[in-house]
Design an enzyme around this catalytic site. Structure first.
Site, PDB file in Angstrom:
ATOM      1  N   LEU A 129       0.851  -1.189   0.000  1.00 26.11           N
ATOM      2  CA  LEU A 129       0.000   0.000   0.000  1.00 26.11           C
ATOM      3  C   LEU A 129       0.884   1.236   0.000  1.00 26.11           C
ATOM      4  O   LEU A 129       1.801   1.352   0.816  1.00 26.11           O
ATOM      5  CB  LEU A 129      -0.891   0.013   1.246  1.00 26.11           C
ATOM      6  CG  LEU A 129      -1.698   1.290   1.504  1.00 26.11           C
ATOM      7  CD1 LEU A 129      -2.741   1.498   0.409  1.00 26.11           C
ATOM      8  CD2 LEU A 129      -2.379   1.231   2.870  1.00 26.11           C
ATOM      9  N   ILE A 152       4.473  -1.004   3.218  1.00 30.97           N
ATOM     10  CA  ILE A 152       4.112   0.371   2.898  1.00 30.97           C
ATOM     11  C   ILE A 152       5.085   0.860   1.832  1.00 30.97           C
ATOM     12  O   ILE A 152       6.301   0.731   1.983  1.00 30.97           O
ATOM     13  CB  ILE A 152       4.180   1.283   4.141  1.00 30.97           C
ATOM     14  CG1 ILE A 152       3.204   0.784   5.221  1.00 30.97           C
ATOM     15  CG2 ILE A 152       3.860   2.724   3.752  1.00 30.97           C
ATOM     16  CD1 ILE A 152       1.745   0.757   4.810  1.00 30.97           C
ATOM     17  N   LYS A 153       4.543   1.410   0.756  1.00 33.94           N
ATOM     18  CA  LYS A 153       5.379   1.873  -0.352  1.00 33.94           C
ATOM     19  C   LYS A 153       5.777   3.336  -0.141  1.00 33.94           C
ATOM     20  O   LYS A 153       4.917   4.192   0.091  1.00 33.94           O
ATOM     21  CB  LYS A 153       4.645   1.720  -1.688  1.00 33.94           C
ATOM     22  CG  LYS A 153       4.395   0.281  -2.079  1.00 33.94           C
ATOM     23  CD  LYS A 153       3.624   0.165  -3.376  1.00 33.94           C
ATOM     24  CE  LYS A 153       4.496   0.371  -4.587  1.00 33.94           C
ATOM     25  NZ  LYS A 153       3.777   0.061  -5.853  1.00 33.94           N
ATOM     26  N   ILE A 154       7.074   3.571  -0.237  1.00 35.37           N
ATOM     27  CA  ILE A 154       7.622   4.927  -0.137  1.00 35.37           C
ATOM     28  C   ILE A 154       8.521   5.155  -1.347  1.00 35.37           C
ATOM     29  O   ILE A 154       9.376   4.315  -1.646  1.00 35.37           O
ATOM     30  CB  ILE A 154       8.441   5.104   1.161  1.00 35.37           C
ATOM     31  CG1 ILE A 154       7.541   4.958   2.392  1.00 35.37           C
ATOM     32  CG2 ILE A 154       9.143   6.459   1.185  1.00 35.37           C
ATOM     33  CD1 ILE A 154       8.282   5.067   3.718  1.00 35.37           C
TER      34      ILE A 154
END
Length: 366
Positions: A107, A138-140
């Site tokens: 996400l 978690i996508k960064i």
């Protein structure tokens, strides 16, 4: 044995680059696990913009949440987390069987935070806490601010999928951030086992230079960049610094190939999967490419660690006037801008649907 089974046997994970409520409700995603050896998936703002805007799968939930007073980002993350936690549960047996190496879903934080390191780190921690799933990344983005947020998030124990990487240099920056976060955890007496993947985008290179180079160089730059990044990945895993972390119990930050659907209709629809077959890596693919590779994809063997041939290709592009370092920076900026646009479109779609569904509901009452 189909093409996806051959990739699985080689040791490469195949993840779906898509998520919709329809895939979950219909059982199609579960079929991909069984039939195509899909062991994870990724999402991004563009994927959700398409899923929510072009289907009615979300209408009931949007109407209900809007009636509860939710809107904008809050409403979206409710929808996204509902989908992704269902998908995470589907992949949980794979996650458990591989000791946390595989079976992940992803996400993305709001792309509007791309230049806000502190805000990104806070949001990553909040979203991961809300999901309550140990197999949700978690996508960064690997932007300059994102690199800082990645280190802080890893230190906080948040599993991170580093997105929007376009070069060896950008990959190395992400790898360094990951290792710094793990080293800080070890120094603080914390568990060093925090998962991460680093996503190298491939096909966008070839789209960017298609009209700038001779036909003979078409569809060759992205693969050469990927091969150069793969060599850096292997060198990182062989380094004394990494071995020290591994001995302490840290997990490898795996390399992931992203944007591997063929954009050029004149090229093979399985071009990037065949070229980037490599053990201990991940390839995340659109549904169309997944079906194509299962049908007629061929695994010619593992991608070579020797990048001599790739470096020769990069010299040819330099001679044709392509500045790969400058283009990598440009592509990352354009990628972040594209996700921001999709985010704006997505917020507009949710607002529009909320209003129209509310009006429809009122009309039915009347």
């Amino acid at each position: 044995m189909n093409g996806t089974a051959h990739l699985h046997k080689l040791g490469q994970s195949l993840w779906l680059d898509n998520i919709t409520r329809g895939l979950l409700d219909s059982g199609t995603l579960a079929q991909y696990l069984r039939n195509f050896h899909v062991t994870g998936l990724t999402s991004n703002p563009t994927i959700f913009d398409q899923a929510i805007g072009k289907t009615d799968f979300y209408d009931e939930a949007i109407a209900r949440k809007a009636a509860e007073g939710k809107s904008g980002e809050a409403l979206f993350f409710d929808l996204a987390l509902e989908d992704l936690t269902r998908a995470a549960d589907l992949f949980q047996p794979i996650h458990k069987a591989t000791a946390g190496v595989d079976g992940w879903v992803s996400l993305e934080v709001s792309p509007l935070l791309a230049n806000d390191a502190a805000g990104t780190a806070r949001e990553a921690l909040r979203l991961h806490g809300r999901a309550k799933r140990n197999n949700l990344f978690i996508k960064i983005p690997g932007t300059p601010a994102g690199i800082t947020a990645i280190e802080e998030s890893i230190f906080a124990g948040v599993p991170i999928n580093v997105t929007l990487l376009f070069s060896r240099q950008q990959y190395l920056a992400a790898s360094e951030a990951y290792m710094r976060g793990i080293e800080r955890r070890i120094a603080a007496g914390l568990d060093p086992k925090v998962a991460s993947v680093a996503s190298i985008f491939v096909s966008r290179w070839d789209v960017a230079v298609k009209d700038l180079v001779p036909q003979a160089l078409h569809n060759r730059l992205g693969i050469a960049i990927a091969q150069r990044s793969y060599q850096a990945y292997l060198e990182q895993l062989a380094s004394p610094r990494w071995h020290k972390l591994a001995d302490a119990g840290a997990m490898q930050q795996r390399l992931l190939w992203a944007s591997t659907g063929t954009k050029d209709p004149a090229a093979s629809d399985t071009l990037y999967l065949e070229a980037l077959a490599a053990p201990n890596t991940i390839n995340t693919v659109p549904e169309k490419t997944l079906h194509a590779f299962a049908d007629h994809g061929v695994v010619h063997g593992a991608m070579a660690a020797d990048v001599t041939a790739a470096e020769k290709v990069l010299v040819e592009f330099a001679q044709a006037g392509v500045d790969a370092a400058a283009l990598a920076t440009q592509l990352q900026r354009e990628g972040a801008a594209a996700f921001s646009k999709s985010w704006g479109d997505l917020m507009a779609v949710i607002a529009g649907k909320s209003a129209s569904l509310a009006h429809s509901g009122e009309s039915k009452k009347g």
